[in-house]
Design a protein around this motif. Sequence first.
Motif, PDB file in Angstrom:
ATOM      1  N   ALA A 297       0.857  -1.198   0.000  1.00  0.00           N
ATOM      2  CA  ALA A 297       0.000   0.000   0.000  1.00  0.00           C
ATOM      3  C   ALA A 297       0.883   1.235   0.000  1.00  0.00           C
ATOM      4  O   ALA A 297       1.914   1.261   0.680  1.00  0.00           O
TER       5      ALA A 297
ATOM      6  N   VAL B 172       9.654   9.888   4.036  1.00  0.00           N
ATOM      7  CA  VAL B 172      10.568  10.275   2.954  1.00  0.00           C
ATOM      8  C   VAL B 172      11.089  11.681   3.220  1.00  0.00           C
ATOM      9  O   VAL B 172      10.494  12.444   3.978  1.00  0.00           O
TER      10      VAL B 172
ATOM     11  N   LYS C 196       7.266  16.764  10.034  1.00  0.00           N
ATOM     12  CA  LYS C 196       7.537  16.199  11.370  1.00  0.00           C
ATOM     13  C   LYS C 196       7.024  17.145  12.462  1.00  0.00           C
ATOM     14  O   LYS C 196       6.550  16.691  13.503  1.00  0.00           O
TER      15      LYS C 196
ATOM     16  N   PRO D 268      19.319   3.007   5.123  1.00  0.00           N
ATOM     17  CA  PRO D 268      19.512   3.405   3.732  1.00  0.00           C
ATOM     18  C   PRO D 268      19.249   4.893   3.465  1.00  0.00           C
ATOM     19  O   PRO D 268      19.861   5.480   2.574  1.00  0.00           O
TER      20      PRO D 268
ATOM     21  N   ASN E 107      20.283   7.308   5.022  1.00  0.00           N
ATOM     22  CA  ASN E 107      21.518   8.049   5.322  1.00  0.00           C
ATOM     23  C   ASN E 107      22.745   7.503   4.598  1.00  0.00           C
ATOM     24  O   ASN E 107      23.881   7.800   4.984  1.00  0.00           O
TER      25      ASN E 107
ATOM     26  N   MET F 114       6.597   7.661  13.794  1.00  0.00           N
ATOM     27  CA  MET F 114       8.037   7.861  13.660  1.00  0.00           C
ATOM     28  C   MET F 114       8.251   9.301  13.211  1.00  0.00           C
ATOM     29  O   MET F 114       8.078   9.647  12.044  1.00  0.00           O
TER      30      MET F 114
HETATM   31  N1  NAD Z   1      17.381   7.197   9.570  1.00  0.00           N
HETATM   32  C1  NAD Z   1      17.355   8.321  10.263  1.00  0.00           C
HETATM   33  O1  NAD Z   1      18.411   8.873  10.611  1.00  0.00           O
HETATM   34  C2  NAD Z   1      16.053   8.933  10.681  1.00  0.00           C
HETATM   35  C3  NAD Z   1      16.092  10.041  11.531  1.00  0.00           C
HETATM   36  C4  NAD Z   1      14.900  10.629  11.937  1.00  0.00           C
HETATM   37  C5  NAD Z   1      13.690  10.120  11.502  1.00  0.00           C
HETATM   38  N2  NAD Z   1      13.674   9.049  10.667  1.00  0.00           N
HETATM   39  C6  NAD Z   1      12.344   8.559  10.249  1.00  0.00           C
HETATM   40  O2  NAD Z   1      12.256   7.173  10.438  1.00  0.00           O
HETATM   41  C7  NAD Z   1      11.381   6.604   9.452  1.00  0.00           C
HETATM   42  C8  NAD Z   1      12.097   5.452   8.768  1.00  0.00           C
HETATM   43  O3  NAD Z   1      13.284   5.945   8.203  1.00  0.00           O
HETATM   44  P1  NAD Z   1      14.468   5.018   7.670  1.00  0.00           P
HETATM   45  O4  NAD Z   1      15.712   5.715   7.965  1.00  0.00           O
HETATM   46  O5  NAD Z   1      14.285   3.610   8.105  1.00  0.00           O
HETATM   47  O6  NAD Z   1      14.183   5.194   6.107  1.00  0.00           O
HETATM   48  P2  NAD Z   1      14.253   4.156   4.891  1.00  0.00           P
HETATM   49  O7  NAD Z   1      14.226   4.987   3.670  1.00  0.00           O
HETATM   50  O8  NAD Z   1      15.339   3.177   5.099  1.00  0.00           O
HETATM   51  O9  NAD Z   1      12.853   3.401   5.066  1.00  0.00           O
HETATM   52  C9  NAD Z   1      11.636   4.040   4.837  1.00  0.00           C
HETATM   53  C10 NAD Z   1      10.656   2.979   4.370  1.00  0.00           C
HETATM   54  O10 NAD Z   1       9.400   3.602   4.097  1.00  0.00           O
HETATM   55  C11 NAD Z   1       8.917   3.110   2.872  1.00  0.00           C
HETATM   56  N3  NAD Z   1       8.024   4.073   2.247  1.00  0.00           N
HETATM   57  C12 NAD Z   1       8.338   5.306   1.765  1.00  0.00           C
HETATM   58  N4  NAD Z   1       7.247   5.875   1.231  1.00  0.00           N
HETATM   59  C13 NAD Z   1       6.228   5.003   1.383  1.00  0.00           C
HETATM   60  C14 NAD Z   1       4.855   5.014   1.019  1.00  0.00           C
HETATM   61  N5  NAD Z   1       4.312   6.063   0.373  1.00  0.00           N
HETATM   62  N6  NAD Z   1       4.082   3.929   1.316  1.00  0.00           N
HETATM   63  C15 NAD Z   1       4.625   2.863   1.952  1.00  0.00           C
HETATM   64  N7  NAD Z   1       5.928   2.791   2.307  1.00  0.00           N
HETATM   65  C16 NAD Z   1       6.709   3.845   2.032  1.00  0.00           C
HETATM   66  C17 NAD Z   1      10.176   2.898   2.024  1.00  0.00           C
HETATM   67  O11 NAD Z   1       9.945   2.021   0.944  1.00  0.00           O
HETATM   68  C18 NAD Z   1      11.115   2.312   3.073  1.00  0.00           C
HETATM   69  O12 NAD Z   1      10.925   0.915   3.197  1.00  0.00           O
HETATM   70  C19 NAD Z   1      10.998   7.759   8.524  1.00  0.00           C
HETATM   71  O13 NAD Z   1       9.729   8.265   8.913  1.00  0.00           O
HETATM   72  C20 NAD Z   1      12.093   8.804   8.771  1.00  0.00           C
HETATM   73  O14 NAD Z   1      11.662  10.121   8.531  1.00  0.00           O
HETATM   74  C21 NAD Z   1      14.814   8.444  10.241  1.00  0.00           C
END
Ligand code: NAD
Length: 257
Positions: free
Chosen positions: A64, A95, A162, A194, A196, A143
Amino acid sequence: MNRFENKVALVTGSTQGIGAACAIRLASDGADIILNGHSELDERGEELIKQITDMGRRATYLQADVSKVTDVTKLINDAVASFGQLDILVNNAGVEKNHDFWDVTEEDYDFVMDTNLKGVFFGIQAFVKYCMKEKRSGVIINMSSVHEEIVFPHFAAYCTSKGGLKMLTRNLATELAPFNIRVNNVAPGAISTPINKKLEEDPELMENVLKNIPLRKMGKPEDVAGLVAFLASDDATYITGSTYFVDGGLTYHYEEQ
Ligand SMILES: NC(=O)c1ccc[n+]([C@@H]2O[C@H](COP(=O)([O-])OP(=O)(O)OC[C@H]3O[C@@H](n4cnc5c(N)ncnc54)[C@H](O)[C@@H]3O)[C@@H](O)[C@H]2O)c1
């Protein structure tokens, strides 16, 4: 530990990064898991399902695009139908786009806001309608990011989304408390996922990031997942409407130079 025995959790965007770690952690603590991504089930998803079922838990994958209201509503309803109930919703999918503010197009803005805020808003709405209809309690974890609080130049839409999550959580915690539905945000700092990849491949950028983190290291997805599991558990039944940072001290870091 089986603190989530007979509980079902849906984690959006869970085939990699923080979402995958949350799915694994909730499963290892006893929950059955619904995984989600916007593409068809791939090898990573299949591997996760195997990992979870090897733990003796049930797991399924629902495709979805959470940025679309019809998709995210259907996702919640299909998640309920998958194992007959839904107890924990982790709105993880997110994203970001790096642009100077003056170059951001409406399309860029919608891409970020629809995924990070609109989809979360209407996903929660569908979950709440289910909980109210079935007279069930519920736990919601969004998140967020340290950027619900601190600035991130060139990521204005991301910060807006956010920051919106921050107020959404505060508001819903109050409105949904009478129904025994708890809502909290988890705000990661710099986590090795991924999203980062480019940052971690650039030593100069990395040095800049690490000097602002008192613990002087990137976090791991598992660090975030541990906090999510705590907030989803009965150890947190008196916790709602707040944001919990998992950032190595980044947000409130200050040193005299
Ligand atoms: N990695 C970080 O340093 C960090 C820091 C602060 C916040 N976050 C937040 O944590 C969450 C996860 O981040 P992450 O680092 O694991 O990112 P990531 O890019 O590794 O994973 C994000 C996942 O969300 C999925 N996704 C994106 N758009 C989508 C959609 N429209 N429908 C369904 N799935 C969708 C992607 O396919 C991916 O599997 C995000 O909300 C991000 O903003 C991450």
